[in-house]
Scaffold this motif. Structure first.
Motif, PDB file in Angstrom:
ATOM      1  N   UNK A   1       0.336  11.663  -9.237  1.00  0.00           N
ATOM      2  CA  UNK A   1      -1.107  11.457  -9.751  1.00  0.00           C
ATOM      3  C   UNK A   1      -1.094  10.194 -10.247  1.00  0.00           C
ATOM      4  N   UNK A   2      -0.375   9.537 -10.843  1.00  0.00           N
ATOM      5  CA  UNK A   2      -0.353   8.325 -11.377  1.00  0.00           C
ATOM      6  C   UNK A   2       0.513   6.883 -10.756  1.00  0.00           C
ATOM      7  N   UNK A   3       1.517   7.133  -9.985  1.00  0.00           N
ATOM      8  CA  UNK A   3       2.242   6.229  -9.385  1.00  0.00           C
ATOM      9  C   UNK A   3       1.523   5.234  -8.895  1.00  0.00           C
ATOM     10  N   UNK A   4       0.271   5.340  -8.149  1.00  0.00           N
ATOM     11  CA  UNK A   4      -0.261   4.241  -7.606  1.00  0.00           C
ATOM     12  C   UNK A   4      -1.202   3.317  -8.365  1.00  0.00           C
ATOM     13  N   UNK A   5      -1.106   3.664  -9.574  1.00  0.00           N
ATOM     14  CA  UNK A   5      -1.884   2.689 -10.645  1.00  0.00           C
ATOM     15  C   UNK A   5      -1.368   1.326 -10.512  1.00  0.00           C
ATOM     16  N   UNK A   6      -1.980   0.384 -10.416  1.00  0.00           N
ATOM     17  CA  UNK A   6      -1.503  -1.065 -10.556  1.00  0.00           C
ATOM     18  C   UNK A   6      -0.525  -1.562  -9.604  1.00  0.00           C
ATOM     19  N   UNK A   7      -0.756  -1.290  -8.449  1.00  0.00           N
ATOM     20  CA  UNK A   7       0.392  -1.530  -7.443  1.00  0.00           C
ATOM     21  C   UNK A   7       0.570  -3.187  -7.188  1.00  0.00           C
ATOM     22  N   UNK A   8       1.775  -3.487  -7.026  1.00  0.00           N
ATOM     23  CA  UNK A   8       2.193  -4.868  -6.684  1.00  0.00           C
ATOM     24  C   UNK A   8       2.196  -5.089  -5.238  1.00  0.00           C
ATOM     25  N   UNK A   9       2.291  -6.309  -4.812  1.00  0.00           N
ATOM     26  CA  UNK A   9       2.062  -6.492  -3.083  1.00  0.00           C
ATOM     27  C   UNK A   9       3.374  -5.564  -2.533  1.00  0.00           C
ATOM     28  N   UNK A  10       4.525  -5.374  -3.307  1.00  0.00           N
ATOM     29  CA  UNK A  10       5.675  -4.902  -2.637  1.00  0.00           C
ATOM     30  C   UNK A  10       5.204  -3.590  -2.382  1.00  0.00           C
ATOM     31  N   UNK A  11       4.260  -2.911  -2.827  1.00  0.00           N
ATOM     32  CA  UNK A  11       3.656  -1.363  -2.557  1.00  0.00           C
ATOM     33  C   UNK A  11       2.732  -1.354  -1.633  1.00  0.00           C
ATOM     34  N   UNK A  12       2.083  -2.235  -1.020  1.00  0.00           N
ATOM     35  CA  UNK A  12       0.999  -2.398  -0.445  1.00  0.00           C
ATOM     36  C   UNK A  12       1.020  -2.726   1.018  1.00  0.00           C
ATOM     37  N   UNK A  13       0.282  -2.516   1.910  1.00  0.00           N
ATOM     38  CA  UNK A  13       0.181  -2.717   3.190  1.00  0.00           C
ATOM     39  C   UNK A  13      -0.683  -4.079   3.437  1.00  0.00           C
ATOM     40  N   UNK A  14      -0.656  -4.786   4.645  1.00  0.00           N
ATOM     41  CA  UNK A  14      -1.588  -5.875   4.859  1.00  0.00           C
ATOM     42  C   UNK A  14      -2.977  -5.126   5.267  1.00  0.00           C
ATOM     43  N   UNK A  15      -4.027  -5.936   4.961  1.00  0.00           N
ATOM     44  CA  UNK A  15      -4.066  -7.231   4.236  1.00  0.00           C
ATOM     45  C   UNK A  15      -3.654  -7.374   2.898  1.00  0.00           C
ATOM     46  N   UNK A  16      -4.089  -6.292   2.135  1.00  0.00           N
ATOM     47  CA  UNK A  16      -3.792  -6.698   0.540  1.00  0.00           C
ATOM     48  C   UNK A  16      -2.484  -7.193   0.384  1.00  0.00           C
ATOM     49  N   UNK A  17      -1.272  -6.670   1.090  1.00  0.00           N
ATOM     50  CA  UNK A  17       0.091  -7.127   0.572  1.00  0.00           C
ATOM     51  C   UNK A  17      -0.125  -8.867   0.972  1.00  0.00           C
ATOM     52  N   UNK A  18      -0.601  -9.189   2.307  1.00  0.00           N
ATOM     53  CA  UNK A  18      -0.537 -10.539   2.627  1.00  0.00           C
ATOM     54  C   UNK A  18      -1.307 -11.422   1.661  1.00  0.00           C
ATOM     55  N   UNK A  19      -2.555 -10.917   1.149  1.00  0.00           N
ATOM     56  CA  UNK A  19      -3.243 -11.782   0.296  1.00  0.00           C
ATOM     57  C   UNK A  19      -2.583 -11.996  -1.099  1.00  0.00           C
ATOM     58  N   UNK A  20      -1.941 -11.025  -1.569  1.00  0.00           N
ATOM     59  CA  UNK A  20      -1.310 -11.211  -2.670  1.00  0.00           C
ATOM     60  C   UNK A  20       0.045 -12.056  -2.693  1.00  0.00           C
ATOM     61  N   UNK A  21       0.640 -11.773  -1.498  1.00  0.00           N
ATOM     62  CA  UNK A  21       2.162 -12.343  -1.405  1.00  0.00           C
ATOM     63  C   UNK A  21       1.817 -13.864  -1.206  1.00  0.00           C
ATOM     64  N   UNK A  22       1.057 -14.244  -0.286  1.00  0.00           N
ATOM     65  CA  UNK A  22       0.874 -15.726   0.095  1.00  0.00           C
ATOM     66  C   UNK A  22       0.750 -16.554  -0.965  1.00  0.00           C
ATOM     67  N   UNK A  23       0.157 -15.989  -2.291  1.00  0.00           N
ATOM     68  CA  UNK A  23      -0.152 -16.945  -3.404  1.00  0.00           C
ATOM     69  C   UNK A  23       1.070 -17.368  -4.027  1.00  0.00           C
TER      70      UNK A  23
END
Length: 404
Positions: free
Chosen positions: A84-106
């Motif tokens: 129910x709550x594990x997906x709150x505030x995910x970091x880029x390790x736990x995201x797929x592209x394009x969200x992952x790429x947007x945060x990681x490249x920074x």
């Protein structure tokens, strides 16, 4: 083609038992000996796939049909009752592209090999100062508390711009977050406390930016304060816990295999030796979690859309078909002359560890300097009395009593 497993499902996460403390839990190695892809049972009772072979793990981590987004309703979770709550505030390790790429490249530029190479003098200074403090006026110490943990903590604080005087706070929070036995509500509270700390620090950085990662993120207009805090959270926790555990485990293993320590005296051999230690000691014993977004054939087995997969890095890195050979020791033994560069201790694919150049530099400098300066280093307790962190998602040592 779909296979029907005939062996019992492996309970996840598997536990260590009596035996070699430097290898993965026996349940994983036993599964690997039976099949490269088998069934496993998650703590909540759900079933998933367990990939233990090198080829299968590499295929999963390089195939974007396997998602890293833990917000997916069928994502395999190793903490019961957390969906129910594990997906709150995910970091880029736990995201797929394009969200992952947007945060990681920074933050990619801060961990490039060229940038890390320029940091080597600072890392060497931190290592030397830690050893100076550890050896001043005494002949024995706890290598975890006095060396393995302070070195990467100081380095990541320097990079991120986190005050080192707060290290007891974030190290305590990290120990809670990485536990696989504490109640989920306790993990959530620790996570929220860390995020609040980093958000407050981000706000200060925005007002008075300096030459550090958090400052550069804080002044960006395309990031929310919580996104900055989530990225800082990942880098801070992963940036000191993983390397600290590798330093202590590597030292304990080398003291148990003293005939191989001499290899570290040759500067040219140190990088290769560190790759072998990373391979053999792969500390992510709980595996890398993914969920199939569509049907995927994997080693003759069809993984159906919506099925979870746990890719076991530790057994993949001991796959004899890849790391064995007639001229080498078996893949489950330490061989500092082995070509271990194909290991996946840092993962593989687009989500592989961002900080691997930094981790390599820290390990090379810390281990070579430690054994050069303390040639008489030895354990002060029998190996079977060493305290290992068997209740954490990142394997390591609680303490390492040594003398010199």
């Amino acid at each position: 083609m779909t296979s029907t497993p005939t062996v019992p499902a492996v309970p996840l996460p598997a536990r260590h038992s009596v035996g070699c403390p430097f290898g993965p839990p026996p349940a994983y190695t036993e599964a690997a000996a039976t099949a490269n892809l088998s069934r496993a049972e998650l703590p909540g009772g759900e079933s998933c796939w367990l990939a233990t072979g090198y080829a299968e793990v590499r295929a999963i981590l390089s195939d974007r049909r396997f998602s890293a987004d833990l917000r997916h309703p069928s994502f395999p979770l190793l903490i019961a009752g957390s969906r129910e709550r594990i997906g709150e505030n995910p970091n880029f390790l736990n995201l797929d592209d394009p969200e992952h790429a947007r945060l990681r490249r920074m933050v990619t530029g801060d961990f490039l090999v060229k940038r890390v190479e320029a940091m080597r003098p600072d890392i060497q200074r931190i290592v030397d100062e830690a050893l100076d403090g550890m050896t001043a006026g005494r002949a024995e110490a706890d290598l975890v508390a006095d060396f393995a943990l302070p070195v990467p903590s100081l380095v990541i604080c320097l990079l991120l711009g986190v005050p080192y005087e707060d290290h007891e706070f974030f190290q305590g929070i990290s120990r809670t977050l990485l536990s696989n036995t504490r109640p989920f509500e306790e993990l959530l509270a620790a996570r929220d406390e860390m995020l609040e700390y980093l958000e407050a620090l981000t706000a200060r950085k925005r007002e008075e930016p300096r030459d550090d990662i958090l400052s550069r993120l804080a002044v960006r207009d395309d990031l929310t304060p919580r996104e900055v805090a989530s990225t800082g959270f990942l880098l801070l926790v992963a940036g000191h816990e993983t390397t600290a555990n590798m330093i202590s485990l590597s030292t304990a293993l080398l003291l148990d295999r003293p005939e191989q320590i001499a290899r570290l005296a040759d500067p040219a051999a140190v990088p290769g030796a560190v790759e072998e230690l990373l391979r053999l000691l792969t500390i992510i014993h709980t595996g890398v979690l993914r969920v199939a977004l569509e049907d995927v054939e994997l080693g003759g087995t069809t993984v159906r859309a919506g099925e979870g997969v746990v890719a076991m890095l530790s057994t993949a890195n001991r796959d004899g078909a890849v790391f064995g050979g007639a001229d080498r020791l078996p893949a489950d033994e330490l061989d500092l002359d082995r070509d271990a560069r194909r290991h996946m201790a840092f993962g593989f694919g687009v989500h592989q560890c961002l900080g691997q150049p930094l981790a390599r530099a820290e390990l090379q400098i810390a281990l070579a300097t430690l054994f050069r300066r303390l040639p008489g280093l030895r354990l002060t307790v029998p190996r079977d009395e060493l305290a290992f962190r068997t209740d954490a998602f990142i394997y390591g040592m609680r303490s390492l009593p040594v003398a010199w």
